[in-house]
Scaffold this active site. Structure first.
Site: not given
Ligand code: NAP
Length: 278
Positions: A70, A107
């Protein structure tokens, strides 16, 4: 003669076999009648950049990025949204027609949409939020809570310095509590979030005293295996609105799917049931 290219997307991680994303996107592709594919790809860190530069050339419109890539994906990207830059991690990449890689983080969006749909009366601006944990997922949660107008985000983490890092990054609306005093930060909280991995199958239980928890609070757990964690169970018994973590996983996938395949998928009980059946 070649016809229109079949749209491709996927998820890159290392390992990747556990990911529920292929099942989720595959379900949306099928139910929307889109002739595309969503492919899990196990890519070692040393091959990430090469893979990301190759995929657009063979028909990929973008990918989801999961652990451990990420942060690295954000470094490789040519354009990074403010949100992803602030969080320090990307989970969704768009391969633009001009060849540039665009990185975003969905997210926080998934987190907020999940609470909105599970607890429609949630009023985040009306009081503090208490966030347990300061790991990778927590930065996106804190960012999203500040964005929806939470006046104070209280964070408590076993390793205090990580919570302090979030305060430095996100500013004075973030306050830090010692892990042993995590119960205190729940007093008057309107929103309570577990973003630690405690309570997950194979991990110890999260044991935070909930004496100060108001029955008006909305309580959510990022852990979704099991779906009903101890925190969710205890909060329910106090009378709180509770929201499990599975919906966050589903909602965070919506923006990427829409960008890659051109249609916004719906999140419904059928989608949840499909993931629970795995
Ligand atoms: P992470 O970066 O590894 O962070 C783990 C967090 O849990 C840290 O705050 C860590 O504290 C804490 N922790 C771990 N073991 C602990 C223990 N024994 N006692 C006290 N604290 C402990 O993981 P992450 O990516 O943030 O993910 C956290 C959880 O959220 C995982 O269960 C993950 O599956 C879940 N998640 C769910 C979604 C969703 O869509 N629902 C999305 C992302 C993540 P230290 O800093 O002290 O180690």
């Amino acid at each position: 003669m070649s016809g229109p290219k079949i749209p491709l997307a996927g998820v890159i991680g290392h390992p990747i076999a556990h990911s529920k994303s292929p099942r989720l996107h595959g379900h949306w592709l099928k139910s929307l009648g889109i002739a595309g594919h969503y492919i899990p790809m196990d890519v070692a860190p040393e091959n990430l950049e090469e893979t990301l530069r190759l995929l657009p050339k063979i028909g990929f419109r973008g990918v989801n990025i999961t652990l451990p890539h990420k942060q690295a994906a954000m470094q490789i990207a040519d354009l990074v949204t403010d949100r992803a830059a602030l969080i320090g991690a990307a989970n969704t990449l768009i391969f633009r027609k001009d060849g540039r890689i665009h990185a975003d983080n969905t997210d926080g969006y998934g987190f907020v949409e999940n609470i909105k749909s599970g607890a429609p009366t949630w009023k985040p601006k009306e009081g503090p939020a208490a966030v347990l944990g300061a790991g990778g997922a927590s930065a996106a949660i804190v960012s999203a809570l500040l964005e929806v107008g939470v006046p104070e985000v209280r964070i408590s983490n076993r390793t205090r310095v990580r919570a302090e890092g979030l305060r430095e990054r996100f500013g004075a609306r973030v306050t830090v509590y010692d892990w042993v005093q995590a119960g205190n930060m729940i007093d008057e909280a309107v929103t309570v979030v577990n973003s630690t991995s405690l309570g997950m199958e194979g991990m110890p239980e999260l044991r935070v005293p909930l004496d100060g928890l108001s029955e008006q609070a909305v309580v959510t757990d990022l852990v979704y295996t099991p779906l009903e964690t101890r925190l969710i169970r205890e909060a329910k018994s106090i009378g709180c609105r509770t929201v499990d973590g599975l919906g966050m996983l589903i909602h965070q996938a919506v923006p990427g799917f829409e960008r890659w395949f051109g249609t916004r998928p719906t999140v419904d009980e059928e989608t949840r049931a499909l993931l629970l059946a795995v």
